[in-house]
Design a protein around this motif. Structure first.
Motif, PDB file in Angstrom:
ATOM      1  N   ILE A  23     -11.797  -8.444 -21.202  1.00  0.00           N
ATOM      2  CA  ILE A  23     -10.960  -9.134 -20.215  1.00  0.00           C
ATOM      3  C   ILE A  23      -9.594  -8.452 -20.097  1.00  0.00           C
ATOM      4  O   ILE A  23      -9.088  -8.249 -18.992  1.00  0.00           O
ATOM      5  CB  ILE A  23     -10.824 -10.629 -20.576  1.00  0.00           C
ATOM      6  N   ALA A  24      -9.003  -8.072 -21.236  1.00  0.00           N
ATOM      7  CA  ALA A  24      -7.703  -7.391 -21.207  1.00  0.00           C
ATOM      8  C   ALA A  24      -7.805  -6.055 -20.471  1.00  0.00           C
ATOM      9  O   ALA A  24      -6.916  -5.697 -19.689  1.00  0.00           O
ATOM     10  CB  ALA A  24      -7.189  -7.175 -22.621  1.00  0.00           C
ATOM     11  N   THR A  25      -8.900  -5.343 -20.668  1.00  0.00           N
ATOM     12  CA  THR A  25      -9.095  -4.067 -19.975  1.00  0.00           C
ATOM     13  C   THR A  25      -9.268  -4.274 -18.474  1.00  0.00           C
ATOM     14  O   THR A  25      -8.704  -3.538 -17.659  1.00  0.00           O
ATOM     15  CB  THR A  25     -10.318  -3.326 -20.556  1.00  0.00           C
ATOM     16  N   VAL A  26     -10.029  -5.293 -18.099  1.00  0.00           N
ATOM     17  CA  VAL A  26     -10.204  -5.607 -16.675  1.00  0.00           C
ATOM     18  C   VAL A  26      -8.869  -5.990 -16.048  1.00  0.00           C
ATOM     19  O   VAL A  26      -8.537  -5.540 -14.942  1.00  0.00           O
ATOM     20  CB  VAL A  26     -11.257  -6.724 -16.491  1.00  0.00           C
ATOM     21  N   LEU A  27      -8.068  -6.792 -16.741  1.00  0.00           N
ATOM     22  CA  LEU A  27      -6.746  -7.168 -16.231  1.00  0.00           C
ATOM     23  C   LEU A  27      -5.837  -5.951 -16.085  1.00  0.00           C
ATOM     24  O   LEU A  27      -5.083  -5.831 -15.114  1.00  0.00           O
ATOM     25  CB  LEU A  27      -6.098  -8.212 -17.139  1.00  0.00           C
ATOM     26  N   LEU A  30      -7.124  -4.031 -13.053  1.00  0.00           N
ATOM     27  CA  LEU A  30      -6.893  -4.837 -11.852  1.00  0.00           C
ATOM     28  C   LEU A  30      -5.423  -4.765 -11.441  1.00  0.00           C
ATOM     29  O   LEU A  30      -5.101  -4.631 -10.257  1.00  0.00           O
ATOM     30  CB  LEU A  30      -7.318  -6.288 -12.088  1.00  0.00           C
ATOM     31  N   THR A  31      -4.538  -4.837 -12.412  1.00  0.00           N
ATOM     32  CA  THR A  31      -3.106  -4.730 -12.126  1.00  0.00           C
ATOM     33  C   THR A  31      -2.780  -3.373 -11.516  1.00  0.00           C
ATOM     34  O   THR A  31      -2.070  -3.290 -10.513  1.00  0.00           O
ATOM     35  CB  THR A  31      -2.283  -4.946 -13.412  1.00  0.00           C
ATOM     36  N   ILE A  32      -3.307  -2.325 -12.102  1.00  0.00           N
ATOM     37  CA  ILE A  32      -3.043  -0.987 -11.575  1.00  0.00           C
ATOM     38  C   ILE A  32      -3.598  -0.847 -10.159  1.00  0.00           C
ATOM     39  O   ILE A  32      -2.915  -0.343  -9.258  1.00  0.00           O
ATOM     40  CB  ILE A  32      -3.627   0.083 -12.520  1.00  0.00           C
ATOM     41  N   LEU A  33      -4.815  -1.311  -9.940  1.00  0.00           N
ATOM     42  CA  LEU A  33      -5.431  -1.182  -8.616  1.00  0.00           C
ATOM     43  C   LEU A  33      -4.690  -1.980  -7.538  1.00  0.00           C
ATOM     44  O   LEU A  33      -4.643  -1.566  -6.378  1.00  0.00           O
ATOM     45  CB  LEU A  33      -6.892  -1.606  -8.667  1.00  0.00           C
ATOM     46  N   ILE A  96       3.789   1.377 -12.945  1.00  0.00           N
ATOM     47  CA  ILE A  96       2.474   0.806 -12.665  1.00  0.00           C
ATOM     48  C   ILE A  96       1.668   0.680 -13.951  1.00  0.00           C
ATOM     49  O   ILE A  96       1.054  -0.358 -14.219  1.00  0.00           O
ATOM     50  CB  ILE A  96       1.737   1.636 -11.597  1.00  0.00           C
ATOM     51  N   VAL A  97       1.684   1.713 -14.781  1.00  0.00           N
ATOM     52  CA  VAL A  97       0.969   1.645 -16.060  1.00  0.00           C
ATOM     53  C   VAL A  97       1.611   0.594 -16.963  1.00  0.00           C
ATOM     54  O   VAL A  97       0.908  -0.191 -17.627  1.00  0.00           O
ATOM     55  CB  VAL A  97       0.923   3.028 -16.740  1.00  0.00           C
ATOM     56  N   ALA A  98       2.944   0.540 -16.983  1.00  0.00           N
ATOM     57  CA  ALA A  98       3.634  -0.464 -17.805  1.00  0.00           C
ATOM     58  C   ALA A  98       3.309  -1.878 -17.343  1.00  0.00           C
ATOM     59  O   ALA A  98       3.171  -2.792 -18.170  1.00  0.00           O
ATOM     60  CB  ALA A  98       5.144  -0.235 -17.763  1.00  0.00           C
ATOM     61  N   SER A  99       3.153  -2.081 -16.040  1.00  0.00           N
ATOM     62  CA  SER A  99       2.801  -3.417 -15.560  1.00  0.00           C
ATOM     63  C   SER A  99       1.380  -3.785 -15.987  1.00  0.00           C
ATOM     64  O   SER A  99       1.111  -4.935 -16.340  1.00  0.00           O
ATOM     65  CB  SER A  99       2.959  -3.516 -14.043  1.00  0.00           C
ATOM     66  N   TRP A 133       5.693  -7.869  -9.321  1.00  0.00           N
ATOM     67  CA  TRP A 133       4.977  -6.919  -8.467  1.00  0.00           C
ATOM     68  C   TRP A 133       5.960  -5.926  -7.844  1.00  0.00           C
ATOM     69  O   TRP A 133       5.737  -4.716  -7.854  1.00  0.00           O
ATOM     70  CB  TRP A 133       4.234  -7.677  -7.377  1.00  0.00           C
ATOM     71  N   TYR A 134       7.071  -6.445  -7.296  1.00  0.00           N
ATOM     72  CA  TYR A 134       8.074  -5.580  -6.671  1.00  0.00           C
ATOM     73  C   TYR A 134       8.603  -4.545  -7.659  1.00  0.00           C
ATOM     74  O   TYR A 134       8.690  -3.358  -7.343  1.00  0.00           O
ATOM     75  CB  TYR A 134       9.230  -6.414  -6.107  1.00  0.00           C
ATOM     76  N   HIS A 135       8.984  -4.993  -8.841  1.00  0.00           N
ATOM     77  CA  HIS A 135       9.562  -4.072  -9.824  1.00  0.00           C
ATOM     78  C   HIS A 135       8.536  -3.073 -10.349  1.00  0.00           C
ATOM     79  O   HIS A 135       8.910  -1.986 -10.797  1.00  0.00           O
ATOM     80  CB  HIS A 135      10.201  -4.835 -10.976  1.00  0.00           C
ATOM     81  N   SER A 136       7.262  -3.418 -10.291  1.00  0.00           N
ATOM     82  CA  SER A 136       6.255  -2.491 -10.815  1.00  0.00           C
ATOM     83  C   SER A 136       5.857  -1.419  -9.818  1.00  0.00           C
ATOM     84  O   SER A 136       5.126  -0.504 -10.174  1.00  0.00           O
ATOM     85  CB  SER A 136       5.026  -3.263 -11.300  1.00  0.00           C
ATOM     86  N   VAL A 137       6.326  -1.487  -8.586  1.00  0.00           N
ATOM     87  CA  VAL A 137       6.000  -0.445  -7.603  1.00  0.00           C
ATOM     88  C   VAL A 137       7.236   0.318  -7.137  1.00  0.00           C
ATOM     89  O   VAL A 137       7.174   1.053  -6.157  1.00  0.00           O
ATOM     90  CB  VAL A 137       5.234  -1.026  -6.386  1.00  0.00           C
ATOM     91  N   THR A 138       8.353   0.152  -7.835  1.00  0.00           N
ATOM     92  CA  THR A 138       9.566   0.886  -7.509  1.00  0.00           C
ATOM     93  C   THR A 138       9.834   1.928  -8.583  1.00  0.00           C
ATOM     94  O   THR A 138       9.204   1.947  -9.631  1.00  0.00           O
ATOM     95  CB  THR A 138      10.783  -0.050  -7.396  1.00  0.00           C
TER      96      THR A 138
END
Length: 144
Positions: A23-27, A30-33, A96-99, A133-138
């Motif tokens: 589940i952690a890997t899927v999350l 999913l976050t990265i995608l 993105i990876v950190a998020s 979300w905003y901070h993870s794509v800047t």
């Protein structure tokens, strides 16, 4: 005989991976995608200072801006810069990876403290939070 060396033994045939890690890997993925289509393409404001710092770290030239305590963020972006060849995209890739790591870690932490439902709720709320979300794509260091 117990394994006291601190090394995790490899999985053997028939061993099962714990569902919490699946589940952690899927999350994580999913976050990265969900972040990839929305990443910053052109630096704005201080993002430009960070992007220039990936190429040349020099606080006297405001690369990055003062106080210049972003050296780990810049080092990680330089690693991604080896593969991406775009300083802004390298900074965004770090975020993105950190998020993804954050969402997966929050799931594991909340699951270990409470239960699966709480862990999944915390992870999904973080994954869909507009501010996160905003901070993870800047190209800023806020996600770290």
């Amino acid at each position: 005989m117990s394994n006291t060396s601190g090394v995790i033994p490899p999985l053997k045939k028939g061993d099962r991976i714990s569902p919490k890690w699946i589940i952690a890997t899927v999350l994580f993925f999913l976050t990265i995608l969900t972040r990839l289509p929305f990443h910053t393409q052109f630096p704005q404001g201080d993002e430009g200072h960070f992007a220039m710092a990936v190429l040349e770290f020099d606080v006297s030239k405001t690369q990055p801006q003062m106080p210049g305590m972003f050296i780990i963020f810049i080092w990680m972006a330089r690693f991604f810069h080896l593969f991406l060849d775009d300083p802004t995209l390298s900074l965004v890739a770090v975020n993105i990876v950190a998020s993804g790591v954050t969402v997966a870690a929050l799931y594991l932490l909340a699951k270990s403290w409470y239960n699966h439902q709480v862990g999944l709720s915390v992870a999904l709320l973080t994954l869909t939070s507009p501010l996160f979300w905003y901070h993870s794509v800047t190209a800023f260091s806020h996600t770290l």
